[in-house]
Scaffold this motif. Structure first.
Motif, PDB file in Angstrom:
ATOM      1  N   ILE A   5     -51.763  54.403  25.102  1.00  0.00           N
ATOM      2  CA  ILE A   5     -51.586  53.916  23.892  1.00  0.00           C
ATOM      3  C   ILE A   5     -52.009  52.385  24.090  1.00  0.00           C
ATOM      4  O   ILE A   5     -51.339  51.700  24.666  1.00  0.00           O
ATOM      5  CB  ILE A   5     -50.166  54.032  23.243  1.00  0.00           C
ATOM      6  N   ILE A  29     -54.185  56.025  20.234  1.00  0.00           N
ATOM      7  CA  ILE A  29     -53.693  57.122  21.398  1.00  0.00           C
ATOM      8  C   ILE A  29     -55.159  57.826  21.877  1.00  0.00           C
ATOM      9  O   ILE A  29     -55.768  58.439  21.198  1.00  0.00           O
ATOM     10  CB  ILE A  29     -52.740  58.120  20.881  1.00  0.00           C
ATOM     11  N   LEU A  45     -47.364  62.824  19.352  1.00  0.00           N
ATOM     12  CA  LEU A  45     -47.323  61.895  18.516  1.00  0.00           C
ATOM     13  C   LEU A  45     -49.003  61.921  18.146  1.00  0.00           C
ATOM     14  O   LEU A  45     -49.067  61.667  16.676  1.00  0.00           O
ATOM     15  CB  LEU A  45     -47.118  60.367  19.127  1.00  0.00           C
ATOM     16  N   THR A  50     -44.961  62.827  25.216  1.00  0.00           N
ATOM     17  CA  THR A  50     -44.682  62.139  24.114  1.00  0.00           C
ATOM     18  C   THR A  50     -45.933  61.630  23.239  1.00  0.00           C
ATOM     19  O   THR A  50     -45.884  61.788  21.995  1.00  0.00           O
ATOM     20  CB  THR A  50     -44.113  60.677  24.814  1.00  0.00           C
ATOM     21  N   LEU A  51     -47.080  61.193  24.169  1.00  0.00           N
ATOM     22  CA  LEU A  51     -48.215  60.857  23.325  1.00  0.00           C
ATOM     23  C   LEU A  51     -48.961  61.971  22.668  1.00  0.00           C
ATOM     24  O   LEU A  51     -49.525  61.622  21.598  1.00  0.00           O
ATOM     25  CB  LEU A  51     -49.192  59.797  24.313  1.00  0.00           C
ATOM     26  N   TYR A  54     -52.448  51.195  16.854  1.00  0.00           N
ATOM     27  CA  TYR A  54     -51.992  51.666  18.140  1.00  0.00           C
ATOM     28  C   TYR A  54     -52.888  53.043  18.638  1.00  0.00           C
ATOM     29  O   TYR A  54     -52.368  54.076  18.503  1.00  0.00           O
ATOM     30  CB  TYR A  54     -50.595  52.086  18.035  1.00  0.00           C
ATOM     31  N   VAL A  82     -45.070  52.942  21.100  1.00  0.00           N
ATOM     32  CA  VAL A  82     -44.860  54.302  20.806  1.00  0.00           C
ATOM     33  C   VAL A  82     -43.593  54.248  19.494  1.00  0.00           C
ATOM     34  O   VAL A  82     -43.453  54.811  18.640  1.00  0.00           O
ATOM     35  CB  VAL A  82     -44.191  55.485  21.723  1.00  0.00           C
TER      36      VAL A  82
END
Length: 387
Positions: free
Chosen positions: A213, A194, A324, A320-321, A192, A238
């Motif tokens: 993502i 990013i 992460l 969010t991303l 995944y 996510v």
């Protein structure tokens, strides 16, 4: 007349009146001298028989009787004084008897107190003897425990010496575990990826660079004007990535995730803000928008928990991303200090093994395995059914 009877200097007539005073005897004048006194009326009494007056012998007998009476009175006074003295002595004797009785009672009380004290001393002596017996037994047991402890220490020293001879110490094992965790997390991060999306999004009036993502854009918790299915797919990626990172870090997430790709969800069993189901969807199509926004908020809180676990600072919860990716970069920057033979990048291994030994079945998953299992397993590894 004179101080004593028989020494009168004058003689009295037959009917003379003699008066006794303190200093002697006096004769009353039978013819008193009265001047200018009116004569009293004479009252002639009735004729009566004549009575002879006292004779000198009778008067002398009266005087002697008076003396005897006076002497008797003095004797009586002396007897009364003696009786009072006797009574005083008897009262003193009675007081002494009372004091003696009180002293006897006090003596009895002291005797009882002495007896009680004696019994208490005997009890204490008995307790002391019991304590000495118990102390002796405890001392023997303590010596036995000391001997056992010495034997245990000798055994521990021997085991420590044997552990010192092992090729891999505890620090080496912890380092290998950390290396394995980094390898697994970077492996799932490669599934995944990013990345930055330099092209501006559709219906956007700014040039802000978004993150994506697996090539799917995910705005920073602002989804107005974006396709709901695309957002749901990105949130599913996510969720799966975060759940696997938490699994490899042995970190129980505060809000459990149910990974089902574009139909993933998150649970909040504690909060009372929303009535009804405690499972909130990470997709907006066909559900209440407020519950979807709250689900995104809970997902960001899980990312914040993971960052706190790694001692990272959260600048903005809505990114969010970005948050992460900060977790992945922090894991990538781990300084594990592994030896050359433990380097994951230079020493390929078989899935489920570390240095030729089984590691509990944790292997770096392939892309196909993750893509196949994203809709079939939740964070606890339970089968859920495909999306």
């Amino acid at each position: 007349m004179g101080p004593k009877v028989g020494e009168f200097g004058m003689e009295a007539s037959v009917n003379a009146i003699v008066v006794t005073m303190e200093d002697g005897y006096y004769l009353v004048d039978s013819e008193p001298h009265v001047e200018n006194v009116e004569p009293l009326p004479q009252v002639r009494p009735e004729a009566a028989a004549a009575i002879d007056s006292y004779t000198f012998g009778m008067l002398l007998a009266i005087i002697v009787t008076q003396k005897e009476a006076s002497a008797l009175h003095h004797d009586v006074q002396a007897l009364v004084a003696k009786g009072d003295e006797i009574l005083a002595r008897q009262q003193t004797s009675s007081d002494l008897r009372d004091q003696a009785a009180i002293s006897a009672l006090r003596q009895e009380d002291l005797q009882r107190s002495i007896e009680r004290g004696t019994r208490a001393v005997e009890d204490l002596r008995s307790q002391l003897a019991n304590l000495r017996t118990t102390s002796t037994a405890d001392r023997k047991q303590l010596h036995a425990e000391w001997a056992s402890n010495d034997a245990a220490m000798d055994s521990l020293d021997a085991r420590s010496a044997s552990l010192g001879d092992q090729p891999r110490s505890l620090e080496d094992l912890q380092r290998c575990i950390k290396v394995r965790q980094r390898s697994l997390i970077l492996g799932v991060a490669s599934i995944y990826p990013i990345t930055r999306d330099p092209s501006p999004p559709i219906n956007s009036h700014n040039n802000k660079t978004l993150l994506s993502i697996r090539g799917i854009r995910l705005p920073d918790s602002e989804f107005v004007g974006h396709d709901d299915d695309t957002i749901a797919t990105a949130l599913g990626f996510v969720s799966h990535l975060l759940s696997m990172i938490a699994l490899y870090l042995h970190l129980p997430l505060r809000y459990p995730l149910r990974c089902m790709s574009s139909r993933s969800s998150i649970s909040d069993a504690v909060s009372e803000h929303y009535a009804g189901s405690k499972v909130f969807p990470l997709y907006a199509r066909g559900v209440e928008r407020l519950r979807f926004d709250y689900a995104v908020f809970l997902l960001n809180k899980n990312i914040e928990q993971t960052m706190n676990h790694l001692h990272l600072t959260v600048s903005n919860l809505r990114h969010t991303l970005a948050n992460l990716r900060a977790v992945i970069e922090a894991v990538r920057a781990w300084d594990c200090g592994e030896p050359a033979q433990d380097d994951e990048s230079t020493s390929p291994r078989t899935a489920g093994q570390v240095d030729g030994r089984e590691d509990g079945g944790l292997a770096v998953p392939t892309v196909n395995a993750f893509l196949t299992g994203i809709g079939q397993m939740d964070v606890n590894g339970e089968a859920l059914g495909a999306d």
